[in-house]
Scaffold this motif. Structure first.
Motif, PDB file in Angstrom:
ATOM      1  N   PHE A 152      -0.026   2.518  12.114  1.00 41.51           N
ATOM      2  CA  PHE A 152       0.730   3.697  11.679  1.00 41.51           C
ATOM      3  C   PHE A 152       0.765   3.777  10.149  1.00 41.51           C
ATOM      4  O   PHE A 152       0.277   4.717   9.557  1.00 41.51           O
ATOM      5  CB  PHE A 152       2.177   3.650  12.204  1.00 41.51           C
ATOM      6  N   GLY A 165       4.765   4.892   3.968  1.00 37.71           N
ATOM      7  CA  GLY A 165       5.562   3.852   4.617  1.00 37.71           C
ATOM      8  C   GLY A 165       6.758   4.496   5.272  1.00 37.71           C
ATOM      9  O   GLY A 165       6.691   4.962   6.407  1.00 37.71           O
ATOM     10  N   SER A 166       7.850   4.579   4.514  1.00 37.08           N
ATOM     11  CA  SER A 166       9.038   5.264   5.042  1.00 37.08           C
ATOM     12  C   SER A 166       8.702   6.719   5.354  1.00 37.08           C
ATOM     13  O   SER A 166       9.159   7.278   6.339  1.00 37.08           O
ATOM     14  CB  SER A 166      10.171   5.205   4.016  1.00 37.08           C
ATOM     15  N   LEU A 225      12.726  -4.216   6.899  1.00 39.34           N
ATOM     16  CA  LEU A 225      11.699  -3.284   6.417  1.00 39.34           C
ATOM     17  C   LEU A 225      10.968  -2.610   7.567  1.00 39.34           C
ATOM     18  O   LEU A 225      10.907  -1.387   7.649  1.00 39.34           O
ATOM     19  CB  LEU A 225      10.672  -4.023   5.538  1.00 39.34           C
ATOM     20  N   TYR A 226      10.416  -3.442   8.479  1.00 41.54           N
ATOM     21  CA  TYR A 226       9.575  -2.814   9.512  1.00 41.54           C
ATOM     22  C   TYR A 226      10.433  -2.074  10.539  1.00 41.54           C
ATOM     23  O   TYR A 226      11.621  -2.326  10.678  1.00 41.54           O
ATOM     24  CB  TYR A 226       8.645  -3.830  10.181  1.00 41.54           C
ATOM     25  N   ARG A 266       6.632   3.894  -7.540  1.00 39.19           N
ATOM     26  CA  ARG A 266       6.399   4.109  -6.107  1.00 39.19           C
ATOM     27  C   ARG A 266       6.998   5.436  -5.649  1.00 39.19           C
ATOM     28  O   ARG A 266       8.177   5.707  -5.893  1.00 39.19           O
ATOM     29  CB  ARG A 266       7.037   2.957  -5.322  1.00 39.19           C
ATOM     30  N   GLN A 309       7.771   8.053  -2.409  1.00 39.46           N
ATOM     31  CA  GLN A 309       7.850   8.383  -0.985  1.00 39.46           C
ATOM     32  C   GLN A 309       8.598   9.702  -0.889  1.00 39.46           C
ATOM     33  O   GLN A 309       9.444  10.000  -1.733  1.00 39.46           O
ATOM     34  CB  GLN A 309       8.598   7.303  -0.191  1.00 39.46           C
ATOM     35  N   PHE A 348      16.451   7.581  -5.077  1.00 42.94           N
ATOM     36  CA  PHE A 348      17.362   7.377  -3.942  1.00 42.94           C
ATOM     37  C   PHE A 348      18.561   6.550  -4.389  1.00 42.94           C
ATOM     38  O   PHE A 348      18.418   5.452  -4.930  1.00 42.94           O
ATOM     39  CB  PHE A 348      16.644   6.705  -2.776  1.00 42.94           C
ATOM     40  N   LEU A 389      19.050   2.839  -3.455  1.00 45.35           N
ATOM     41  CA  LEU A 389      18.292   1.860  -4.245  1.00 45.35           C
ATOM     42  C   LEU A 389      18.876   1.716  -5.652  1.00 45.35           C
ATOM     43  O   LEU A 389      18.880   0.616  -6.215  1.00 45.35           O
ATOM     44  CB  LEU A 389      16.816   2.254  -4.344  1.00 45.35           C
ATOM     45  N   ILE A 447      13.490  -3.728  -2.153  1.00 40.09           N
ATOM     46  CA  ILE A 447      13.105  -2.549  -2.942  1.00 40.09           C
ATOM     47  C   ILE A 447      11.589  -2.361  -2.933  1.00 40.09           C
ATOM     48  O   ILE A 447      11.093  -1.242  -2.939  1.00 40.09           O
ATOM     49  CB  ILE A 447      13.645  -2.693  -4.389  1.00 40.09           C
ATOM     50  N   GLY A 502       7.089  -3.275   2.066  1.00 43.68           N
ATOM     51  CA  GLY A 502       6.112  -4.242   2.567  1.00 43.68           C
ATOM     52  C   GLY A 502       5.447  -5.041   1.457  1.00 43.68           C
ATOM     53  O   GLY A 502       5.168  -6.236   1.610  1.00 43.68           O
ATOM     54  N   VAL A 524       6.784  -8.586   0.559  1.00 41.69           N
ATOM     55  CA  VAL A 524       6.553  -9.818   1.318  1.00 41.69           C
ATOM     56  C   VAL A 524       5.109 -10.294   1.234  1.00 41.69           C
ATOM     57  O   VAL A 524       4.687 -11.151   1.997  1.00 41.69           O
ATOM     58  CB  VAL A 524       6.998  -9.715   2.801  1.00 41.69           C
TER      59      VAL A 524
HETATM   60  C1  LIG Z   1       6.146  -7.883   8.371  1.00 47.19           C
HETATM   61  C2  LIG Z   1       5.811  -6.436   8.548  1.00 47.19           C
HETATM   62  C3  LIG Z   1       5.142  -6.028   9.675  1.00 47.19           C
HETATM   63  C4  LIG Z   1       4.780  -4.697   9.837  1.00 47.19           C
HETATM   64  N1  LIG Z   1       4.024  -4.335  10.918  1.00 47.19           N
HETATM   65  C5  LIG Z   1       3.528  -3.073  10.992  1.00 47.19           C
HETATM   66  C6  LIG Z   1       2.585  -2.716  12.005  1.00 47.19           C
HETATM   67  O1  LIG Z   1       2.202  -3.548  12.835  1.00 47.19           O
HETATM   68  N2  LIG Z   1       2.100  -1.459  12.010  1.00 47.19           N
HETATM   69  C7  LIG Z   1       2.484  -0.517  11.111  1.00 47.19           C
HETATM   70  O2  LIG Z   1       2.033   0.609  11.198  1.00 47.19           O
HETATM   71  N3  LIG Z   1       3.379  -0.810  10.113  1.00 47.19           N
HETATM   72  C8  LIG Z   1       3.892  -2.080  10.040  1.00 47.19           C
HETATM   73  N4  LIG Z   1       4.762  -2.404   9.011  1.00 47.19           N
HETATM   74  C9  LIG Z   1       5.065  -1.413   7.983  1.00 47.19           C
HETATM   75  C10 LIG Z   1       6.522  -0.972   7.922  1.00 47.19           C
HETATM   76  O3  LIG Z   1       6.788  -0.071   8.932  1.00 47.19           O
HETATM   77  C11 LIG Z   1       6.755  -0.396   6.513  1.00 47.19           C
HETATM   78  O4  LIG Z   1       6.785  -1.486   5.632  1.00 47.19           O
HETATM   79  C12 LIG Z   1       8.031   0.373   6.393  1.00 47.19           C
HETATM   80  O5  LIG Z   1       7.914   1.572   7.078  1.00 47.19           O
HETATM   81  C13 LIG Z   1       8.403   0.655   4.948  1.00 47.19           C
HETATM   82  O6  LIG Z   1       7.355   1.266   4.253  1.00 47.19           O
HETATM   83  P1  LIG Z   1       6.844   0.684   2.842  1.00 47.19           P
HETATM   84  O7  LIG Z   1       6.599  -0.741   3.026  1.00 47.19           O
HETATM   85  O8  LIG Z   1       5.742   1.532   2.383  1.00 47.19           O
HETATM   86  O9  LIG Z   1       8.089   0.851   1.884  1.00 47.19           O
HETATM   87  P2  LIG Z   1       8.548   2.173   1.127  1.00 47.19           P
HETATM   88  O10 LIG Z   1       8.680   3.273   2.088  1.00 47.19           O
HETATM   89  O11 LIG Z   1       7.708   2.369  -0.067  1.00 47.19           O
HETATM   90  O12 LIG Z   1      10.016   1.746   0.682  1.00 47.19           O
HETATM   91  C14 LIG Z   1      10.303   1.059  -0.523  1.00 47.19           C
HETATM   92  C15 LIG Z   1      11.799   1.026  -0.707  1.00 47.19           C
HETATM   93  O13 LIG Z   1      12.276   2.358  -0.819  1.00 47.19           O
HETATM   94  C16 LIG Z   1      13.315   2.583   0.114  1.00 47.19           C
HETATM   95  N5  LIG Z   1      13.292   3.976   0.545  1.00 47.19           N
HETATM   96  C17 LIG Z   1      12.223   4.699   0.971  1.00 47.19           C
HETATM   97  N6  LIG Z   1      12.623   5.929   1.314  1.00 47.19           N
HETATM   98  C18 LIG Z   1      13.961   5.977   1.132  1.00 47.19           C
HETATM   99  C19 LIG Z   1      14.948   6.989   1.303  1.00 47.19           C
HETATM  100  N7  LIG Z   1      14.641   8.193   1.754  1.00 47.19           N
HETATM  101  N8  LIG Z   1      16.220   6.687   1.001  1.00 47.19           N
HETATM  102  C20 LIG Z   1      16.565   5.467   0.544  1.00 47.19           C
HETATM  103  N9  LIG Z   1      15.671   4.473   0.351  1.00 47.19           N
HETATM  104  C21 LIG Z   1      14.376   4.741   0.635  1.00 47.19           C
HETATM  105  C22 LIG Z   1      13.032   1.632   1.230  1.00 47.19           C
HETATM  106  O14 LIG Z   1      14.201   1.353   1.984  1.00 47.19           O
HETATM  107  C23 LIG Z   1      12.530   0.415   0.489  1.00 47.19           C
HETATM  108  O15 LIG Z   1      13.603  -0.331   0.044  1.00 47.19           O
HETATM  109  C24 LIG Z   1       5.143  -3.742   8.858  1.00 47.19           C
HETATM  110  C25 LIG Z   1       5.839  -4.151   7.722  1.00 47.19           C
HETATM  111  C26 LIG Z   1       6.164  -5.474   7.547  1.00 47.19           C
HETATM  112  C27 LIG Z   1       6.893  -5.861   6.299  1.00 47.19           C
END
Ligand SMILES: Cc1cc2nc3c(=O)[nH]c(=O)nc-3n(C[C@H](O)[C@H](O)[C@H](O)COP(=O)(O)OP(=O)(O)OC[C@H]3O[C@@H](n4cnc5c(N)ncnc54)[C@H](O)[C@@H]3O)c2cc1C
Lengths: 400, 373
Positions: free
Chosen positions: A130, A136-137, A381-382, B261, B263, B271, B274, B331, B334, B337
């Motif tokens: 996905f 991500g979010s 996160l996930y 970054r 989103q 946001f 954060l 913050i 993904g 980590v």
């Molecule tokens: C160990 C692990 C396993 C995973 N496995 C899978 C998998 O198998 N398949 C898959 O498709 N995905 C997987 N993911 C992805 C996971 O779904 C994403 O990491 C998650 O959706 C967050 O997206 P991002 O990492 O891009 O963070 P971002 O969306 O860039 O977020 C960064 C920060 O901004 C904050 N933020 C973002 N938007 C907002 C908002 N509107 N309001 C307030 N704060 C906000 C977030 O909370 C976070 O703190 C995995 C992630 C991890 C860490």
């Protein structure tokens, strides 16, 4: 209201306990008991789910027509509790809890016949494609493109955080089949054979020395059109169904109970100042608090299972489970690191083989504790980050 | 009171920030941590060249006679730059014991530390310890001819693989806990080395009939345990300073990431949830630096006040570090980590600094006991 288990429930518990004990191979149980990785070993999952399937127990949540055992919600709950108590490998979630239900809900007969038995038996390991580097979010902004050419799709793009992709047989992907419409629309749910030409997987080195997360590059990957599940352009509906239909698993209640049992076992084992740490004021207090929180979480899970009606939208209660459950996953593992003091700093590359201890103060439970606690930062996160979950809750519960 | 840096301190800081900026880059650090002994010899030589290794060493032993304030400032810079060199163990902790104990080895070893040739690690912790200092040692020393024979084992000795010498504690008949200088290559000493999560190294040590000369004995009984307490307190201050530096680096990393970054079509820094998280990180980091100043002010004062201020600083920094490293990863989403982003390395370093020289639990208990006493 009557919150006690019935005699039938208790009898069921004894039955599955004995059944699990009879079929779980010793070596698999030992590896799971001493696990050093975030997810169960996929080799063990393959073996274990074929053994479970022989008993008809491998997909408790599925309808009977697709091989489910037809258990009640409470029976499923008891079964999973017993799986963790027995130190059996965990479900291969992406198969049994994600893509399986999407296929039997939205798929056609050919897809059901082709994929469901293999998931049930643990023959296919699945990964979830996905997330993307820029999505991500904000998942709906994803850009991987699948273009229909005759009876096949040609896929181009990039996924990231695709857990297990390097050893997966199949992946379910969200792709854009229509670039002309706005986000969320034009997204389709596509099943892709991970051995297809044009797929490159790069494993990502992690904070805990695992390389379980992957990047998946798709370069002109040809996928038969028959692998699209549901209606083209309506994949977002399938994705939402997938993320919401398992309403209690995000509490990781059994996982949390297991890790708190482990914390207590470690606290009982380490003696300092002439008493086990479980009797020192600091750790006795922390353990007691965690147990209180976990008991509350377990009742919150049971309330969702019972379809209790309350003033809020039904998904409010399951979002609460996700929030609290992920925080508990962090707390129940962090206390283990603290119990180990400086021994917890030793780095072990997670995996099957652990180095032999150099001195007698390296009991078998030491390896893996810190690696797992560290990667558990990802639990918030996930599946939707903690912040995004709170945004959703504020809206759903209070209309804010 | 004077909160300004002296000219010498400003020079020290400038040089430290320059070198650490270069060495602290995550790609370079990821390469360096594969060095088997955990020590990058070129880097250590640079530390020596800049005078950092002679900073707290007394002038009569070839040092700069710097203050603990100087040492703390340098360590803030080291923490910012993810330095994992054995600075605290060798230059702060062991050098203090060697200086105070005096004796035949004092000048040669202090001179060696100052020039970078010697690295000394304290080998005190044993099986079953939790930062114990004055509990009797299971490792024993007995008179043997003109010297002593040492038998026993030590557990999780920081920086052991790159050490040239150890200060080993052992129970000496009639004299109680005693401290000995032991060379790393000595017959009868075996090391089992392993990496720690922050990329530093440690080892378990076994002593089997290891023989040292009479002049290897540094101190015994109350003098030995007093030295251990005082030296470990200095090490704790330096660890707090490194923690402050690492947390300050986390603030920079997170603030930059929140601006870069995007989103939902906007920087995630927009946001509010954060914004509040990074402000909580700022408050915790700021408080840690303040607690560090409190510890420095109390260092040479009355014993109970010293204990209170140093343990308070280690508690404040420990709790702050957990908040900062956890929010910092959160913050980054993904990316937080992965091994490929600097924030995950600060996470591991802070995890280690909280556990080094007394963790939160230990210092809370010590603080509570000091208030009751
Ligand atoms: C160990 C692990 C396993 C995973 N496995 C899978 C998998 O198998 N398949 C898959 O498709 N995905 C997987 N993911 C992805 C996971 O779904 C994403 O990491 C998650 O959706 C967050 O997206 P991002 O990492 O891009 O963070 P971002 O969306 O860039 O977020 C960064 C920060 O901004 C904050 N933020 C973002 N938007 C907002 C908002 N509107 N309001 C307030 N704060 C906000 C977030 O909370 C976070 O703190 C995995 C992630 C991890 C860490």
């Amino acid at each position: 209201m009557d919150f006690r288990y019935t005699p039938e429930d208790e009898a069921f518990r004894q039955e599955v306990r004995a059944g699990l004990r009879a079929i779980l191979p010793d070596d698999i149980r030992e590896r799971q008991r001493l696990t050093t990785t975030m997810n169960s070993d996929t080799h063990d999952q393959r073996v274990w789910f074929s053994l479970l399937d022989d008993k008809g127990w491998s997909v408790p949540a599925w309808p009977t027509e697709y091989g489910g055992p037809g258990w009640s919600a409470i029976q499923k709950y008891i079964f999973e509790d017993e799986m963790y108590l027995a130190s059996a490998p965990e479900f291969q979630w992406t198969g049994t809890h994600m893509v399986g239900p999407v296929i039997y809900h939205f798929g056609d007969d050919a897809q059901k016949e082709r994929f469901l038995p293999a998931i049930r038996r643990g023959d296919h390991i699945w990964c979830q494609g996905f997330s993307e580097p820029g999505s991500g979010s904000d998942l709906a902004s994803l850009r991987t493109h699948a273009k229909l050419e005759g009876n096949k799709y040609v896929v181009n793009g990039q996924k990231i955080w695709t857990s297990t992709a390097y050893e997966a047989d199949w992946g379910f992907f969200l792709v854009k089949t229509d670039l002309t419409v706005k986000p969320q629309a034009g997204i389709s749910f596509l099943l892709i054979d991970m051995k297809s030409p044009g797929i490159t997987v790069r494993r990502i080195p992690q904070i805990n020395d695992e390389e379980h997360l992957c990047e998946v590059f798709l370069d002109n990957v040809e996928v038969p059109a028959e692998n699209l599940v549901g209606t083209p352009g309506k994949g977002w509906t399938s994705a939402k169904f997938l993320l919401e239909h398992e309403r209690t698993s995000s509490a990781f209640i059994f996982w949390n109970k297991r890790e708190l049992r482990r914390a207590r076992m470690i606290a009982d084992d380490i003696v300092h100042d002439g008493r086990p740490l479980s009797q020192s004021p600091a750790f006795a207090g922390r353990l007691a608090r965690l147990e209180a929180d976990l008991a509350a979480l377990e009742w919150s899970v049971l309330r969702v299972l019972a379809n209790e009606s309350h003033g809020f939208d039904a998904s409010v209660a399951s979002s609460i489970l996700k929030l609290r459950g992920s925080e508990m996953q962090q707390a129940t593992t962090e206390i283990q690191v603290d119990l180990l003091a400086t021994r917890g700093l030793r780095a072990y590359v997670p995996g099957r083989d652990q180095p032999a201890p150099s001195l007698p103060d390296w009991p078998e439970y030491v390896p893996g504790r810190t690696a797992i606690a560290t990667i558990m930062r990802a639990a918030t996160l996930y599946g939707g980050t903690k912040q995004v979950q709170k945004n959703i809750l504020a809206k759903l519960a209070f209309g804010l | 009171m004077n909160f300004d840096y002296s000219e010498m301190q400003q020079m020290l800081l400038d040089s430290a920030e320059r070198l650490m900026k270069e060495r602290g880059q995550v790609e370079k650090w990821r390469e360096r941590r594969h060095i088997e002994s955990g020590l990058d010899a070129d880097g250590w030589a640079q530390f020596a060249e800049l005078g950092w290794l002679m900073l707290p060493i007394p002038e009569d032993a070839g040092g700069l006679d710097g203050t603990m304030e100087d040492v703390a400032l340098l360590n803030i810079a080291l923490g910012k730059g993810l330095a994992t060199e054995p600075y605290i163990n060798s230059v702060v902790l062991s050098a203090y014991i060697l200086d105070q104990a005096g004796g035949a080895h004092r000048e040669a070893l202090l001179g060696g530390i100052a020039s970078g040739e010697a690295r000394v690690a304290l080998a005190h912790a044993e099986i079953g310890d939790r930062y114990d200092i004055d509990t009797p040692r299971a490792t024993t020393a007995v008179h043997d001819g003109n010297g002593y024979k040492i038998d026993g084992a030590k557990s999780v000795i920081f920086d052991a693989p790159s050490a040239t010498h150890f200060i080993v504690s052992a129970d000496l008949a009639d004299a109680g806990t005693s401290l000995f200088v032991v060379e790393a290559g000595a017959a009868g000493l075996a090391l089992e080395s392993y990496p720690l999560v922050d990329g530093t190294r440690a080892a378990d040590l076994r002593f089997g009939g290891l023989v040292v000369d009479a002049d290897a004995l540094l101190a015994s009984g109350a003098q030995a345990t007093d030295l251990l307490f005082a030296a470990t307190d200095r090490a704790a201050i330096a660890a707090v300073a490194q923690g402050v530096g690492s947390m300050e680096a986390c603030l920079d990393l997170c603030s930059a990431y929140m601006k870069e970054r995007k989103q939902f079509g906007q920087p995630i820094g927009n946001f509010q949830s954060l914004q509040h998280m990074i402000v909580d990180m700022l408050v915790a980091t700021h408080q840690s630096r303040s607690a560090l100043y409190g510890a420095l002010a109390a260092l040479d004062g009355e014993a109970q006040a010293r204990i209170r201020a140093i343990s308070a600083a280690k508690v404040v920094m420990g709790e702050a570090s957990q908040l900062v490293m956890r929010h910092g990863v959160q913050i980054h989403g993904g990316y937080g980590v992965t091994d490929e982003y600097a924030i995950s390395h600060h996470y591991r370093r802070l995890l280690s600094l909280e556990k080094a020289y007394g963790d939160i639990e230990y210092h809370v208990a010590r603080l509570a006991a000091a208030h009751i006493a």
